[in-house]
Each structure stands twice: as C-alpha cells, then as structure tokens.
Write a protein that holds these residues in place. Structure first.
Motif, PDB file in Angstrom:
ATOM      1  N   LEU A   1       0.838  -1.194   0.000  1.00 32.25           N
ATOM      2  CA  LEU A   1       0.000   0.000   0.000  1.00 32.25           C
ATOM      3  C   LEU A   1       0.870   1.241   0.000  1.00 32.25           C
ATOM      4  O   LEU A   1       1.915   1.278   0.646  1.00 32.25           O
ATOM      5  N   ILE A   2       0.413   2.262  -0.712  1.00 32.58           N
ATOM      6  CA  ILE A   2       1.084   3.552  -0.725  1.00 32.58           C
ATOM      7  C   ILE A   2       0.074   4.584  -0.259  1.00 32.58           C
ATOM      8  O   ILE A   2      -1.013   4.709  -0.834  1.00 32.58           O
ATOM      9  N   ALA A   3       0.406   5.312   0.794  1.00 37.36           N
ATOM     10  CA  ALA A   3      -0.473   6.369   1.309  1.00 37.36           C
ATOM     11  C   ALA A   3       0.081   7.706   0.831  1.00 37.36           C
ATOM     12  O   ALA A   3       1.256   8.002   1.029  1.00 37.36           O
ATOM     13  N   VAL A   4      -0.775   8.498   0.198  1.00 37.90           N
ATOM     14  CA  VAL A   4      -0.375   9.799  -0.330  1.00 37.90           C
ATOM     15  C   VAL A   4      -1.277  10.860   0.281  1.00 37.90           C
ATOM     16  O   VAL A   4      -2.496  10.715   0.286  1.00 37.90           O
TER      17      VAL A   4
ATOM     18  N   GLU B   1      -6.341  12.632   1.209  1.00 34.76           N
ATOM     19  CA  GLU B   1      -5.512  11.457   1.414  1.00 34.76           C
ATOM     20  C   GLU B   1      -5.988  10.335   0.500  1.00 34.76           C
ATOM     21  O   GLU B   1      -7.178  10.158   0.295  1.00 34.76           O
ATOM     22  N   GLU B   2      -5.037   9.592  -0.043  1.00 37.67           N
ATOM     23  CA  GLU B   2      -5.367   8.482  -0.936  1.00 37.67           C
ATOM     24  C   GLU B   2      -4.486   7.293  -0.566  1.00 37.67           C
ATOM     25  O   GLU B   2      -3.296   7.437  -0.341  1.00 37.67           O
TER      26      GLU B   2
ATOM     27  N   ILE C   1      -0.497   9.708  -9.208  1.00 42.80           N
ATOM     28  CA  ILE C   1      -0.186  10.758  -8.238  1.00 42.80           C
ATOM     29  C   ILE C   1      -0.067  12.110  -8.915  1.00 42.80           C
ATOM     30  O   ILE C   1      -0.612  13.107  -8.447  1.00 42.80           O
ATOM     31  N   LEU C   2       0.607  12.175 -10.065  1.00 45.76           N
ATOM     32  CA  LEU C   2       0.747  13.442 -10.795  1.00 45.76           C
ATOM     33  C   LEU C   2      -0.597  13.969 -11.279  1.00 45.76           C
ATOM     34  O   LEU C   2      -0.846  15.175 -11.237  1.00 45.76           O
TER      35      LEU C   2
END
Length: 59
Positions: free
Chosen positions: A28-31, A38-39, A55-56
């Motif tokens: 998992l990647i939290a951004v 938040e995603e 993300i971009l």
C-alpha cells in the motif's frame, strides 16, 4: 543514462516517509496531497509508472 531525481531535490517541501512491512499483506502507498486529500493506493501488481501518473494527475 538517465539521472534519477530524488523527491527532495526536485521539490524541497515534499516529505517522504517509508514504512516497510514484513508480513504478507498487500503493498500500500499512502499519499497526502497539499489540499489535504488522502489516498491509499494498492500497489500490488501495478507498475511504478502507473502509480506515478496517478499521483501526478491527482496532484
């Protein structure tokens, strides 16, 4: 040869925190974007380029 640009070199205000898991759960990647949104991205089986594009596009 391509030069890899680290996040802090291209964007000094960017903060990256790495937490590694040792169990068998999904990657998992939290951004968290500047807007506060938040995603959580399930990165299992997704190429890194696709994650970067996502993300971009959201940023």
């Amino acid at each position: 040869m391509k030069k890899i640009i680290r996040s802090h070199e291209s964007n000094p205000t960017c903060q990256v925190e790495l937490q590694r898991r040792t169990d068998d759960s999904h990657s998992l990647i939290a951004v968290t974007y500047v807007s506060g949104v938040e995603e959580i991205i399930d990165a299992t089986g997704i190429p890194a380029q696709a994650i970067c594009r996502r993300i971009l596009n959201c940023g």
